[in-house]
Design a protein around this motif. Structure first.
Motif, PDB file in Angstrom:
ATOM      1  N   LEU A 150       0.867  -1.167   0.000  1.00  0.00           N
ATOM      2  CA  LEU A 150       0.000   0.000   0.000  1.00  0.00           C
ATOM      3  C   LEU A 150       0.907   1.220   0.000  1.00  0.00           C
ATOM      4  O   LEU A 150       1.655   1.447   0.957  1.00  0.00           O
ATOM      5  CB  LEU A 150      -0.915   0.010   1.225  1.00  0.00           C
ATOM      6  CG  LEU A 150      -2.006  -1.060   1.244  1.00  0.00           C
ATOM      7  CD1 LEU A 150      -2.789  -1.010   2.551  1.00  0.00           C
ATOM      8  CD2 LEU A 150      -2.954  -0.896   0.055  1.00  0.00           C
ATOM      9  N   VAL A 151       0.864   1.974  -1.105  1.00  0.00           N
ATOM     10  CA  VAL A 151       1.792   3.091  -1.290  1.00  0.00           C
ATOM     11  C   VAL A 151       1.047   4.416  -1.240  1.00  0.00           C
ATOM     12  O   VAL A 151      -0.174   4.478  -1.449  1.00  0.00           O
ATOM     13  CB  VAL A 151       2.550   2.969  -2.631  1.00  0.00           C
ATOM     14  CG1 VAL A 151       3.262   1.623  -2.733  1.00  0.00           C
ATOM     15  CG2 VAL A 151       1.618   3.176  -3.826  1.00  0.00           C
ATOM     16  N   ALA A 159      -2.816   3.566  -2.143  1.00  0.00           N
ATOM     17  CA  ALA A 159      -3.361   2.685  -3.173  1.00  0.00           C
ATOM     18  C   ALA A 159      -2.513   1.420  -3.235  1.00  0.00           C
ATOM     19  O   ALA A 159      -1.336   1.424  -2.836  1.00  0.00           O
ATOM     20  CB  ALA A 159      -3.372   3.391  -4.535  1.00  0.00           C
ATOM     21  N   PRO A 160      -3.083   0.321  -3.732  1.00  0.00           N
ATOM     22  CA  PRO A 160      -2.357  -0.952  -3.762  1.00  0.00           C
ATOM     23  C   PRO A 160      -1.390  -1.052  -4.947  1.00  0.00           C
ATOM     24  O   PRO A 160      -1.607  -0.459  -6.005  1.00  0.00           O
ATOM     25  CB  PRO A 160      -3.470  -1.988  -3.889  1.00  0.00           C
ATOM     26  CG  PRO A 160      -4.570  -1.263  -4.611  1.00  0.00           C
ATOM     27  CD  PRO A 160      -4.491   0.158  -4.154  1.00  0.00           C
ATOM     28  N   ARG A 161      -0.357  -1.832  -4.735  1.00  0.00           N
ATOM     29  CA  ARG A 161       0.568  -2.236  -5.783  1.00  0.00           C
ATOM     30  C   ARG A 161       0.851  -3.722  -5.591  1.00  0.00           C
ATOM     31  O   ARG A 161       0.920  -4.204  -4.454  1.00  0.00           O
ATOM     32  CB  ARG A 161       1.877  -1.459  -5.712  1.00  0.00           C
ATOM     33  CG  ARG A 161       1.741   0.044  -5.895  1.00  0.00           C
ATOM     34  CD  ARG A 161       1.412   0.410  -7.336  1.00  0.00           C
ATOM     35  NE  ARG A 161       1.464   1.848  -7.562  1.00  0.00           N
ATOM     36  CZ  ARG A 161       0.425   2.674  -7.431  1.00  0.00           C
ATOM     37  NH1 ARG A 161      -0.752   2.186  -7.058  1.00  0.00           N
ATOM     38  NH2 ARG A 161       0.555   3.966  -7.661  1.00  0.00           N
ATOM     39  N   GLN A 162       1.013  -4.446  -6.688  1.00  0.00           N
ATOM     40  CA  GLN A 162       1.325  -5.872  -6.628  1.00  0.00           C
ATOM     41  C   GLN A 162       2.374  -6.211  -7.678  1.00  0.00           C
ATOM     42  O   GLN A 162       2.536  -5.481  -8.669  1.00  0.00           O
ATOM     43  CB  GLN A 162       0.079  -6.740  -6.890  1.00  0.00           C
ATOM     44  CG  GLN A 162      -0.938  -6.768  -5.773  1.00  0.00           C
ATOM     45  CD  GLN A 162      -2.046  -5.752  -5.948  1.00  0.00           C
ATOM     46  OE1 GLN A 162      -2.003  -4.921  -6.849  1.00  0.00           O
ATOM     47  NE2 GLN A 162      -3.065  -5.810  -5.087  1.00  0.00           N
ATOM     48  N   PHE A 523     -11.383  -1.684  -6.675  1.00  0.00           N
ATOM     49  CA  PHE A 523     -10.172  -2.440  -6.367  1.00  0.00           C
ATOM     50  C   PHE A 523      -9.337  -1.718  -5.304  1.00  0.00           C
ATOM     51  O   PHE A 523      -8.859  -2.334  -4.345  1.00  0.00           O
ATOM     52  CB  PHE A 523      -9.350  -2.616  -7.653  1.00  0.00           C
ATOM     53  CG  PHE A 523      -8.141  -3.501  -7.511  1.00  0.00           C
ATOM     54  CD1 PHE A 523      -8.260  -4.874  -7.679  1.00  0.00           C
ATOM     55  CD2 PHE A 523      -6.898  -2.969  -7.227  1.00  0.00           C
ATOM     56  CE1 PHE A 523      -7.141  -5.701  -7.560  1.00  0.00           C
ATOM     57  CE2 PHE A 523      -5.780  -3.774  -7.104  1.00  0.00           C
ATOM     58  CZ  PHE A 523      -5.901  -5.153  -7.271  1.00  0.00           C
ATOM     59  N   CYS A 524      -9.197  -0.420  -5.458  1.00  0.00           N
ATOM     60  CA  CYS A 524      -8.380   0.368  -4.538  1.00  0.00           C
ATOM     61  C   CYS A 524      -8.976   0.379  -3.133  1.00  0.00           C
ATOM     62  O   CYS A 524      -8.278   0.131  -2.147  1.00  0.00           O
ATOM     63  CB  CYS A 524      -8.257   1.788  -5.087  1.00  0.00           C
ATOM     64  SG  CYS A 524      -7.132   2.851  -4.165  1.00  0.00           S
ATOM     65  N   ASN A 525     -10.267   0.659  -3.024  1.00  0.00           N
ATOM     66  CA  ASN A 525     -10.907   0.679  -1.703  1.00  0.00           C
ATOM     67  C   ASN A 525     -10.839  -0.676  -1.019  1.00  0.00           C
ATOM     68  O   ASN A 525     -10.596  -0.767   0.187  1.00  0.00           O
ATOM     69  CB  ASN A 525     -12.367   1.111  -1.844  1.00  0.00           C
ATOM     70  CG  ASN A 525     -12.543   2.611  -1.814  1.00  0.00           C
ATOM     71  OD1 ASN A 525     -12.380   3.246  -0.785  1.00  0.00           O
ATOM     72  ND2 ASN A 525     -12.868   3.174  -2.960  1.00  0.00           N
TER      73      ASN A 525
END
Length: 817
Positions: A150-151, A159-162, A523-525
């Motif tokens: 989570l950045v 927001a997420p990163r994978q 997706f973000c939430n």
């Protein structure tokens, strides 16, 4: 939606060539194709991650590889190692800078098996106006195949990163998690305490860095908590619990913000607060735009009423305030006075609120928007507010607006300003507020300004909110570490019995005109919730419009978010059937949204948005089962297609409920189709559900515990069938086995459902009567549907309530089966 019997599977697993194929000699082409995998394939000391692919054919055609036909990448079979866990963090993450100090925090009980460490970095004190900085290497986590983070993708939002294998962060991170090839999860949480901001980042080699920024004049410590566990949820929860201890040690004297108003009663205020965020809200932002005036607001509310949309709250968003520099961009304008602008609101704020309450008795709460410093551009240097309070010209670091300095109320006067402002709002008939732009506190560039204002502004706002608005406030653009880790937000277990949860926006805005934003918004939430679920907040997934290509998509997401529901429809453009799926009517005539008691969050954090798979969001409803000691509730699972094409997945229900541990059978219902699958349990092996969704497709799957009614029959209480999160209407269930009856307390009226299994053919479902608050429900409001796996009893409670002319009271439904 269909359930799949494991006994129907005729597949073979061949791990040596890493190919899983249908047996070519199989003659039964109607069987469901699932994969059977045995842990015997991974003895102790073996490789625990195996890649595989599939091939298929239709009838007598040639075999095809799924990668060639559909672009599907190789799948993975992963086994967890049962070897002893390492006590040394260095064994998990080689390359650790020797300047970092590490303590073994604790080991959680064996059933969860999480090991926790604390990592400390010395950060020199500030030399005003420059903060003190330090960057140290943590290293590369050993043997991981997937990572999630989570950045801070902007100053205001996370927001997420994978990714897979090498980790590369494009922004500072608060959380990083690594799925190791031995099946364990390593979670790292950057903890911000007092004046030291801590984040994680990476260098070009994929090595993790620990970065600290110190605004205090004294030397400080940056802190990262690391947790190693068998599941992401366990490791994440352990890291958050340990971080609470870090924050408590750093702040021996913790502030306590009471939600009790002057002369008010704590319990009454708590009920009023819940009545606020459980009511449907209308916001002016997207609906009416920034050219706001009282005529537009009155018209929008009249149109809502004409269309039968019953709202409880109205939020008057940006551009109602008195500002300077008319016609300039919002970032160039400053706040001049508490009162609403004369041009748009000639009857003043008090006149607007009085008219709204007179014309619309259903509207119980009126709120207004404001910025943390008053407005986007702070306060006007020559306005009335600048004459009343001390001001300061502050410089800020670059964000999405180019202005590098502006005037604000000095930190020493922040408390008095918020006290006066919120008292003015209260006297003007406003009882709620949305405090926006709070990220600007972290944009201040000078260490002395940051030290002086971040905590002062936060505490001043919270105190005024509690005193004048009973904490009916929304904290927006506030996902900065200093606020996320503040005691009022971070401590999920409130520091005082008077402290209430704070509503916080948990992602960037709803952008109706930007097509790619809608899938990303959900997706973000959902992924941000893996952090915010552990905070003392109610998540706000932002407003949306009910007549939009993605309106159902957004509505379903809000229904399982666990947060408020806010619409921002253009006047006259309302989807009433969709709105009715989000709210239910109470006996007194008001409406209520049905929020699950446990907020929705993503259950597959390592699956990237770009993979265009399903985003699975699991929420939960706690239910009281009377005298029965039953450790169960209702799981509510939202499934959203993140792709632009039709997609099919097999959903392992064990991700949402631990069937084996609970030993309970469940009935599963699809909201979209109404289909019911039962019984489901780990013991029977029927734990996969096939789901197909098109573009913009979604469904809500609800798992209800099947309760033993007598020796042969079981019953599931389905709640309100017409609402997306109708299971959240159920408060308590009491099965009276001696009478073969079930009594249910619920929050609101609607089509109430009971599913019965084990009824013999031809046996009448109701051997007694169905009652509503002790009064027999007329036959016209009862309907029985014969399903292939049981009987569905539907009771129209709203129609029966009106016919029976019942007074406002707790809703109790009882049925003798």
């Amino acid at each position: 939606m269909e359930d799949l019997e494991m006994d129907d599977v005729d597949n073979r697993v061949n791990l040596r060539p890493n190919i899983l194929v249908d047996e070519e000699s199989s003659s039964d082409r109607g069987k469901s194709n699932l994969l059977k995998i045995s842990e015997q394939a991974a003895p102790h000391g073996a490789i625990f991650l195996h890649l595989f692919t599939l091939r298929f054919r239709a009838r007598d055609q040639a075999w095809q590889w799924v990668k060639d036909s559909f672009g599907e990448q190789d799948g993975e079979i992963r086994f967890q190692d049962h070897a002893p866990r390492p006590d040394s963090f260095q064994s998990c993450c080689p390359g650790l800078d020797p300047a970092l100090s590490i303590t073994l925090g604790c080991k959680t009980p064996e059933q969860n098996a999480v090991t926790v460490w604390e990592i400390f970095e010395h950060v020199p004190g500030a030399e005003d106006p420059r903060s003190g900085y330090s960057t140290r290497m943590i290293g590369i986590p050993r043997g991981f195949s997937h990572w999630f983070a989570l950045v801070r993708h902007s100053t205001a939002w996370i927001a997420p990163r994978q990714g897979k294998e090498k980790i590369t962060l494009d922004a500072d991170a608060i959380v990083c998690s690594f799925l190791r090839t031995d099946g364990l999860h390593l979670v790292l949480l950057a903890v911000t305490a007092v004046d030291v901001l801590t984040v994680l980042n990476t260098n070009e080699h994929g090595e993790l860095l620990m970065v600290g920024r110190n605004d205090s004049l004294k030397d400080g410590q940056a802190v990262v908590v690391a947790a190693l566990g068998t599941s992401f949820e366990d490791a994440n929860a352990a890291a958050m619990a340990r971080a609470e201890g870090v924050i408590r040690r750093s702040q021996p004297s913790l502030p306590t913000i009471s939600n009790k108003t002057a002369g008010g009663n704590v319990n009454d205020d708590a009920k009023k607060l819940q009545g606020w965020y459980d009511g449907l809200t209308y916001c002016t932002w997207n609906a009416l735009g920034q050219e706001l005036n009282e005529g537009k607001i009155h018209n929008a509310l009249e149109v809502l009423s004409e269309h039968g949309v019953t709202i409880t709250n109205v939020l008057i968003d940006d551009n109602w305030q008195s500002l300077d520099h008319a016609g300039a961009s919002q970032f160039e304008r400053g706040w001049t006075d508490f009162e609403a602008s004369e041009e748009g609101f000639p009857n003043k704020l008090s006149g607007l609120t009085a008219a709204i309450r007179h014309r619309h008795p259903n509207i119980q709460h009126i709120g207004v928007w404001h910025g943390v410093f008053g407005y986007w551009g702070g306060v006007a240097p020559d306005g009335n507010l600048a004459k009343k309070y001390r001001t300061k010209r502050v410089h800020k670091e670059r964000d999405f607006c180019d202005r590098d300095s502006f005037t604000v109320i000095d930190g020493e006067d922040a408390s008095q300003m918020f006290e006066d402002f919120y008292e003015f709002l209260q006297e003007s008939g406003v009882d709620s507020a949305k405090a926006d732009t709070r990220y600007l506190l972290d944009c201040l560039s000078a260490s002395n300004d940051r030290r002086d204002m971040i905590r002062r502004y936060n505490n001043a706002w919270l105190e005024a909110s509690a005193k004048h608005l009973s904490m009916r406030v929304v904290s927006s653009m506030a996902m900065i570490p200093q606020l996320l880790f503040s005691p009022e937000v971070f401590f999920k277990r409130a520091t005082s019995q008077h402290q209430q949860k704070l509503i916080m926006r948990t992602s960037d805005d709803f952008f109706p005109e930007i097509e790619p934003s809608h899938l990303w918004h959900i997706f973000c939430n959902a992924h941000n919730a893996v952090l915010t679920q552990n905070l003392n907040i109610i998540p706000d997934w932002d407003m949306f419009q009910t007549t939009h290509d993605y309106s159902g998509f957004h509505a379903a997401a809000r229904s399982i978010s666990g947060g408020p529901v806010c619409i921002t429809d253009y006047p006259g453009k309302h989807n009433l059937p969709l709105i009715k799926q989000l709210v239910a009517n109470k006996p007194a005539g008001s409406s209520v949204i049905l929020r699950p008691s446990v907020v929705g969050r993503s259950v597959q954090v390592y699956t990237a948005h770009k993979e265009e798979r399903f985003c699975k969001v699991a929420a939960f409803q706690d239910v009281s089962f009377g005298e029965r000691e039953l450790a169960a509730g209702t799981a509510i699972v939202g499934v959203f297609n993140m792709g632009t094409q039709t997609h099919v997945e097999f959903l392992p229900l064990a991700e949402f409920l631990n069937f084996e541990a609970e030993g309970i059978e469940y009935a599963l219902r699809s909201f979209v189709t109404g289909n019911i699958v039962a019984p489901l349990s780990g013991a029977s092996g029927r734990s996969l559900v096939k789901l197909e969704l098109g573009h913009r497709g979604y469904d809500i799957l609800t798992l209800y515990p099947l309760l033993l009614l007598d020796g042969r029959r079981k019953i599931a209480v389905l709640g309100l069938l017409g609402q997306m999160s109708g299971a959240a209407a159920v408060i308590g269930i009491d099965v009276k086995a001696s009478e073969a009856a079930v009594s249910t307390k619920i929050k609101a009226l609607g089509s109430f459902g009971l599913f019965v299994m084990g009824q013999e053919d031809g046996e009448k479902l109701l051997t007694g009567t169905a009652t509503l608050c002790g009064q027999r429900i007329p036959d016209a409001y009862q309907h029985v549907e014969d399903l292939k796996n049981g009987l569905l009893l539907q009771l129209d409670l709203e129609g029966a309530w009106k016919e029976l002319a019942l007074p406002d009271q707790q809703i109790v439904v009882e049925a003798a089966i």
